[in-house]
Design a protein around this motif. Structure first.
Motif, PDB file in Angstrom:
ATOM      1  N   ARG A 120       0.935  -1.473  -0.042  1.00 32.15           N
ATOM      2  CA  ARG A 120       0.385   0.259  -0.758  1.00 32.15           C
ATOM      3  C   ARG A 120       0.908   1.018  -0.101  1.00 32.15           C
ATOM      4  O   ARG A 120       1.633   1.185   1.056  1.00 32.15           O
ATOM      5  N   PRO A 121       0.297   2.238  -1.223  1.00 31.17           N
ATOM      6  CA  PRO A 121       1.521   3.516  -1.081  1.00 31.17           C
ATOM      7  C   PRO A 121       1.470   4.653   0.439  1.00 31.17           C
ATOM      8  O   PRO A 121       2.333   4.659   0.990  1.00 31.17           O
ATOM      9  N   ALA A 122       0.189   3.920   1.172  1.00 27.97           N
ATOM     10  CA  ALA A 122       0.223   5.143   2.789  1.00 27.97           C
ATOM     11  C   ALA A 122       1.552   3.879   3.538  1.00 27.97           C
ATOM     12  O   ALA A 122       1.767   4.877   4.266  1.00 27.97           O
ATOM     13  N   TYR A 123       1.573   3.134   3.268  1.00 31.64           N
ATOM     14  CA  TYR A 123       2.912   2.712   4.465  1.00 31.64           C
ATOM     15  C   TYR A 123       4.180   2.945   3.877  1.00 31.64           C
ATOM     16  O   TYR A 123       4.913   3.621   4.520  1.00 31.64           O
ATOM     17  N   ARG A 124       4.391   3.245   2.233  1.00 26.67           N
ATOM     18  CA  ARG A 124       5.935   3.785   2.147  1.00 26.67           C
ATOM     19  C   ARG A 124       5.466   5.305   2.250  1.00 26.67           C
ATOM     20  O   ARG A 124       6.918   5.967   2.553  1.00 26.67           O
ATOM     21  N   GLN A 125       4.591   6.119   2.258  1.00 25.55           N
ATOM     22  CA  GLN A 125       4.677   7.452   2.900  1.00 25.55           C
ATOM     23  C   GLN A 125       4.757   7.725   4.177  1.00 25.55           C
ATOM     24  O   GLN A 125       5.080   8.797   4.799  1.00 25.55           O
ATOM     25  N   ALA A 126       4.393   6.625   5.764  1.00 21.66           N
ATOM     26  CA  ALA A 126       4.544   7.261   6.440  1.00 21.66           C
ATOM     27  C   ALA A 126       5.795   6.863   6.501  1.00 21.66           C
ATOM     28  O   ALA A 126       6.413   7.494   7.284  1.00 21.66           O
ATOM     29  N   GLN A 127       6.682   5.897   5.576  1.00 22.42           N
ATOM     30  CA  GLN A 127       7.809   5.987   6.329  1.00 22.42           C
ATOM     31  C   GLN A 127       8.844   6.907   5.646  1.00 22.42           C
ATOM     32  O   GLN A 127      10.068   7.287   6.580  1.00 22.42           O
ATOM     33  N   ASN A 128       8.429   7.433   4.458  1.00 21.28           N
ATOM     34  CA  ASN A 128       8.763   8.423   3.979  1.00 21.28           C
ATOM     35  C   ASN A 128       8.577   9.944   5.293  1.00 21.28           C
ATOM     36  O   ASN A 128       9.765  10.706   4.389  1.00 21.28           O
ATOM     37  N   GLY A 129       7.376   9.935   5.762  1.00 19.86           N
ATOM     38  CA  GLY A 129       7.999  10.955   6.720  1.00 19.86           C
ATOM     39  C   GLY A 129       8.537  11.109   8.218  1.00 19.86           C
ATOM     40  O   GLY A 129       8.338  11.436   8.486  1.00 19.86           O
TER      41      GLY A 129
END
Length: 211
Positions: free
Chosen positions: A171-180
């Motif tokens: 899920r993109p949301a998992y990547r977005q969380a870690q990117n932040g």
């Protein structure tokens, strides 16, 4: 006595650091004194994530440090309840050294045959080096569908290994969380957090101190 959980992989990009960070976040949030030892000196993804987390003031604060070897990491574990080793992104002699010291060895894998076959070989190799079978566990990551997850789980269990309950969807949301600077348990979506928390709790239940 410090409990050691090691994340290893026979290839990069399967979610080793992702799981290490999430375990560290949840254990720290629960009051456990945790340190992540980042042994991937080329990538240093956990160290970079830690710096970003600090710069954005995200709580809880997690101790992360880079080490050139497992022996250096182990020497710095005194005073911590849990040492999480984020191992190198490829199989090496260091993998055996890490596995020999760890109370639990976690290997994330995708659901394709290209991921599963080498992953099973990696654990077979550790067993051949006298690493106890009960210390080895798989986690299914970057899963597309429930059918993929079920098929991959059957393959790993047929090979004789325990697989953590739950799985991590792609899920993109998992990547977005870690990117932040956040963990996969800290997304903006409660359903995704619930799913990732279930996986991490299954992991925590396998750790000797917590199980």
């Amino acid at each position: 006595m410090t409990v050691i959980v090691a994340f290893v992989s026979q290839k990069g990009g399967v979610g080793k650091s992702t799981l290490a960070r999430a375990l560290a976040r949840e254990a720290t949030f629960g009051g456990v004194n945790v340190k992540i030892a980042d042994l991937d000196t080329q990538q240093g993804t956990s160290v970079d994530w830690h710096r970003l987390r600090l710069s954005r003031g995200i709580e809880p604060t997690i101790s992360v440090e880079a080490f050139s070897s497992s022996s250096h990491a182990l020497a710095a574990s005194e005073g911590f309840d849990l040492l999480i080793i984020d191992g190198p992104a490829r199989t090496s002699q260091a993998t055996l050294e890490i596995a020999s010291a760890a109370n639990l060895i976690v290997q994330p894998s995708g659901t394709s045959r290209d991921d599963l076959v080498p992953a099973v070989r990696e654990f077979h190799a550790l067993i051949n080096e006298s690493i106890p079978h009960e210390r080895l566990v798989f986690s299914l990551n970057r899963v597309g569908t429930a059918a993929e997850e079920s098929s991959a789980r059957r393959y790993l269990e047929k090979a004789g290994y325990h697989v953590l309950e739950g799985f991590l969807r792609d899920r993109p949301a998992y990547r977005q969380a870690q990117n932040g600077g956040k963990a996969i348990t800290e997304t903006y979506y409660s359903k995704l957090n619930k799913q990732s928390n279930a996986l991490i709790q299954s992991l925590i239940d396998r750790i000797p101190t917590y199980g």
